[in-house]
Design a protein around this motif. Sequence first.
Motif, PDB file in Angstrom:
ATOM      1  N   VAL A   6       0.782  -1.232  -0.020  1.00  0.00           N
ATOM      2  CA  VAL A   6      -0.059  -0.094  -0.023  1.00  0.00           C
ATOM      3  C   VAL A   6       0.950   1.122  -0.091  1.00  0.00           C
ATOM      4  CG1 VAL A   6      -1.981   1.263   1.328  1.00  0.00           C
ATOM      5  CG2 VAL A   6      -1.722  -1.178   1.354  1.00  0.00           C
ATOM      6  N   TRP A   7       0.662   2.233  -0.853  1.00  0.00           N
ATOM      7  CA  TRP A   7       1.810   2.999  -1.036  1.00  0.00           C
ATOM      8  C   TRP A   7       0.825   4.478  -1.387  1.00  0.00           C
ATOM      9  CZ3 TRP A   7       1.333   5.769  -5.809  1.00  0.00           C
ATOM     10  CH2 TRP A   7       0.652   5.059  -6.644  1.00  0.00           C
ATOM     11  N   GLU A   8       1.817   5.813  -1.227  1.00  0.00           N
ATOM     12  CA  GLU A   8       1.299   7.122  -1.675  1.00  0.00           C
ATOM     13  C   GLU A   8       2.403   7.454  -2.172  1.00  0.00           C
ATOM     14  OE1 GLU A   8      -1.431  10.397   0.786  1.00  0.00           O
ATOM     15  OE2 GLU A   8       0.615  10.022   1.751  1.00  0.00           O
ATOM     16  N   SER A   9       2.376   8.413  -3.030  1.00  0.00           N
ATOM     17  CA  SER A   9       3.640   9.213  -3.661  1.00  0.00           C
ATOM     18  C   SER A   9       3.077  10.621  -4.156  1.00  0.00           C
ATOM     19  CB  SER A   9       4.170   8.429  -4.764  1.00  0.00           C
ATOM     20  OG  SER A   9       3.120   8.709  -6.022  1.00  0.00           O
ATOM     21  N   SER A  32      -2.061  13.929  -5.126  1.00  0.00           N
ATOM     22  CA  SER A  32      -1.090  12.972  -4.715  1.00  0.00           C
ATOM     23  C   SER A  32      -1.625  11.720  -5.485  1.00  0.00           C
ATOM     24  CB  SER A  32      -1.060  12.780  -3.320  1.00  0.00           C
ATOM     25  OG  SER A  32      -2.349  12.187  -2.616  1.00  0.00           O
ATOM     26  N   PHE A  42       7.935   8.617  -2.857  1.00  0.00           N
ATOM     27  CA  PHE A  42       7.003   7.939  -2.041  1.00  0.00           C
ATOM     28  C   PHE A  42       6.817   8.574  -0.699  1.00  0.00           C
ATOM     29  CE2 PHE A  42       7.812   4.137  -4.536  1.00  0.00           C
ATOM     30  CZ  PHE A  42       6.538   3.533  -5.008  1.00  0.00           C
ATOM     31  N   CYS A  50      -2.037   7.197  -4.882  1.00  0.00           N
ATOM     32  CA  CYS A  50      -2.176   6.228  -3.984  1.00  0.00           C
ATOM     33  C   CYS A  50      -2.411   5.168  -4.680  1.00  0.00           C
ATOM     34  CB  CYS A  50      -2.870   6.712  -2.505  1.00  0.00           C
ATOM     35  SG  CYS A  50      -4.790   6.880  -2.882  1.00  0.00           S
ATOM     36  N   ARG A  76      -5.674  11.407  -6.161  1.00  0.00           N
ATOM     37  CA  ARG A  76      -6.150  12.011  -5.025  1.00  0.00           C
ATOM     38  C   ARG A  76      -6.219  13.621  -5.414  1.00  0.00           C
ATOM     39  NH1 ARG A  76      -4.896   9.379   0.515  1.00  0.00           N
ATOM     40  NH2 ARG A  76      -3.195  10.804   0.182  1.00  0.00           N
TER      41      ARG A  76
END
Length: 178
Positions: A35-38, A124, A45, A126, A118
């Motif tokens: 699970v990631w967000e960048s 961003s 990241f 995700c 998002r």
Amino acid sequence: MFPSPDHQANGNAAEAQTEAEQRFADLVNSVDAVVWESDPDGVRFTFVSAKAEPILGYKIEDWYAEGFWAAHIHPHDRERALHQRAAHVATGKSNSFEYRMLAADGRVVCLKDSISVRAGLQVSLCGIMLDITDQKRAYSALPEQAFFLQQLGDIIPSPIFWKDTQGRYQGCNTAFEA
């Protein structure tokens, strides 16, 4: 001296916040995927779940280095994967795509990366990277298995045929054809 009702309310709210954050962390880290967000360019990241380490072998702190993701995409998939991610950002649409990454131990890991863009004050990305290596391996073995089934069927003197799960004929041996 007793705490004021306001102090108790603030304490309960802080406890509830801490508990909610722990439940969220437990939930994210229990998913058998990265699970990631960048940042919007996917260059750096801002969050990576704990499952990243067992899936690809890199320490979590390594993922936060600028350009980490792009540098570890399989060279044959790199240009396409970077283009697909950029297209998702440009359109603002959520989507998924598949590519291969090189694991820390040299393995090639097939991933299905589902990305959400998002929007808000700051854009961003995700998503979730699922390890689909075993599924890809099984799928690539299907033609070989079909050939083996045909060869096996042809040495049986009795006529036989086989169907798929919807009842459609998929093949027969030479005795059946005769």
